[in-house]
Scaffold this active site. Structure first.
Site, short mmCIF file in Angstrom:
data_model
loop_
_atom_site.label_atom_id
_atom_site.label_comp_id
_atom_site.label_asym_id
_atom_site.label_seq_id
_atom_site.Cartn_x
_atom_site.Cartn_y
_atom_site.Cartn_z
N ASP A 56 0.85 -1.18 0.00
CA ASP A 56 0.00 0.00 0.00
C ASP A 56 0.89 1.23 0.00
OD1 ASP A 56 -1.83 1.96 0.45
OD2 ASP A 56 -2.87 0.91 2.08
N GLU A 230 -20.81 -4.48 8.37
CA GLU A 230 -21.70 -3.44 7.84
C GLU A 230 -22.05 -3.80 6.40
OE1 GLU A 230 -19.94 0.42 8.13
OE2 GLU A 230 -19.74 0.27 10.31
#
Ligand SMILES: Nc1ncnc2c1ncn2[C@@H]1O[C@H](COP(=O)(O)OP(=O)(O)OP(=O)(O)O)[C@@H](O)[C@H]1O
Ligand SMILES: [Mg+2]
Length: 328
Positions: A56, A230
Site C-alpha cells: 500500500d 456493515e
C-alpha cells in the site's frame, strides 16, 4: 448445522505449512494491517521465517509496529524471525529512468515513452522487481498487507502488461535501435543499452508469470478477506470473493473485525443499536459463507492496536476465538 461449520479461527492457515504467500485484503480502514501484522506474528511462532510486505503506498506497517521500515527487509523488534518491508510499487521505473539518465539518456526517454504508452507498466515492473528480490531471499512464508480493494488483484494482469511492453520495446529497437545506439555511443554511454533493457523486461516477465502460477496454487497461496459487519463492507467482501474465484485464487477465511459487544449491564443505546446492526450482518455473513469459510470474529477494542505488545495480544484472538461476556 452448528457443529458442521468450520472452526472460527485462522489456525488452518498456521497449520498449512505448504503456504508460501498469504494476502490480507479488504476495504479501507477495516483492519487489514492489524490482521496481517497479527497473522505474521502468529506465523513467526510456527514457521522458520516470515516476511511481512506492505504494497500500500500509504504504508502503515511502520505505524502499526512503531518501528521505521523501508524497502529493505528489516527484522521487527522483539522477534527473532519476523521481517517487514514497505515497498512502493511505482518507484522502480522512476529509478530505471534516473539510472539511465546518468548513462546517457536515450534509454530513459524510451522507458518514459513506454510508461506513457502502456498503462500499468511501471507498476508491473515495480512488482516484478520486488518479487524477484523476495524470491531470492528464501523466507518460509510471505504475508502481504495489500492496498484497499480495487487495486488488490492488479498484479494478475501484469504478465500481459509486460508482454505488451516487450513487444513495444522490440518494435522500437528495430526501428530506432541503430540510431539510439549511435547517439548513446556519441554521448559516451556503454553499448548494448536496449539489449540490457530487453533482457531485463524479459526476466521480469518470467518472474511475474512464475509467481502468478504460484498465486493460483491453493497449496501455496491463500487470501484472507478482512471486513467489518456493515452492509457496504460485506458487499465489498462478496465482490472480492467473486473476483478471487474468477482469478482462481484460493480464499477460505473471513475476518470480521471491530465487533462491538456492550457489557450486559450497559445502558448505552448507541452501543446496543450498533450491536444489533452488526449482529444482523454477521448472521448474513454466516448464512453466506459458513459452508466454505472460517469466519473469525474480532472485537473492537477501546484502544488502537499499535506496538508489538498490543499486536501480540491481539494476534492471539486469531487462534483462540474471542468469546464476548454476553455469550459466556
Ligand atoms: N479490533 C480493533 N479494535 C480497536 N482498534 C482497531 C481494531 N482493528 C483495527 N483497529 C485500529 O483501527 C485503525 C485502522 O486499522 P488498520 O490500519 O488495521 O486498517 P487497514 O484496513 O489496514 O486500513 P487502511 O485501508 O487505511 O490501510 C488502526 O489505528 C488500528 O489500530
Ligand atoms: Mg492498512
Amino acid at each position: 448445522m452448528a457443529e458442521e461449520t468450520l472452526p472460527p479461527t485462522l489456525q488452518n492457515v498456521l497449520d498449512q505449512k505448504s503456504l508460501k504467500w498469504i494476502f490480507c485484503g479488504g476495504k479501507g480502514g477495516v483492519g487489514k494491517t492489524t490482521t496481517s501484522c497479527s497473522l505474521a506474528i502468529q506465523l513467526a511462532s510456527c514457521r522458520e521465517s516470515v516476511l511481512l510486505i506492505s504494497t500500500d503506498p500509504a504504508h502503515n506497517l511502520s505505524d502499526a509496529f512503531g518501528q521505521k521500515f523501508s524497502k529493505e527487509a528489516t527484522l521487527v523488534n522483539g522477534f527473532p524471525n519476523l521481517y517487514a518491508m514497505e515497498i512502493d510499487p511505482t518507484s522502480s521505473i522512476q529509478e530505471m529512468i534516473e539510472q539511465s539518465d546518468q548513462q546517457g539518456g536515450a534509454m530513459g526517454a524510451m522507458m518514459q515513452d513506454l510508461a506513457f504508452a502502456i498503462p500499468g507498466v511501471d507498476e508491473a515492473m515495480g512488482f516484478a522487481e520486488i518479487m524477484k528480490h523476495v524470491k531470492s531471499m528464501q523466507y518460509s512464508v510471505i504475508v502481504f498487507d495489500t492496498a484497499p480493494t480495487g487495486h488488490t488483484l492488479r498484479f494478475l494482469s501484469f504478465p500481459s502488461v509486460l508482454e505488451k511492453a516487450l513487444g513495444k520495446i522490440s518494435a522500437l529497437s528495430g526501428r530506432f535501435g541503430p540510431m539510439l545506439q549511435q547517439m548513446s555511443t556519441m554521448m559516451g554511454a556503454p553499448a548494448g543499452g536496449q539489449e540490457d533493457m530487453f533482457a531485463k523486461l524479459e526476466s521480469m516477465r518470467a518472474v511475474i508469470t512464475e509467481v502468478n502460477t504460484q498465486f493460483k496454487d491453493p497449496e501455496k497461496t491463500t487470501f484472507v478477506c478482512v471486513c467489518i459487519s456493515e452492509f457496504l463492507s460485506l458487499y465489498e467482501t462478496e465482490r472480492l470473493v467473486q473476483e478471487l474465484t474468477t482469478y482462481e485464487i484460493d480464499t477460505h477465511n473471513i475476518v470480521v473485525n471491530q465487533l462491538l459487544f456492550p457489557a450486559k449491564d450497559s445502558n448505552c443505546t448507541h452501543c446496543s443499536v450498533r450491536y444489533k446492526m452488526q449482529q444482523k450482518y454477521l448472521n448474513e455473513a454466516h448464512e453466506l459463507y459458513d459452508d466454505f469459510f472460517h469466519i473469525v470474529r474480532l472485537p473492537l477494542l477501546t484502544d488502537e492496536v499499535r506496538g508489538p505488545e498490543k499486536l501480540k495480544q491481539f494476534s492471539k484472538m486469531l487462534v483462540e476465538p474471542f468469546v464476548p461476556d454476553s455469550e459466556k
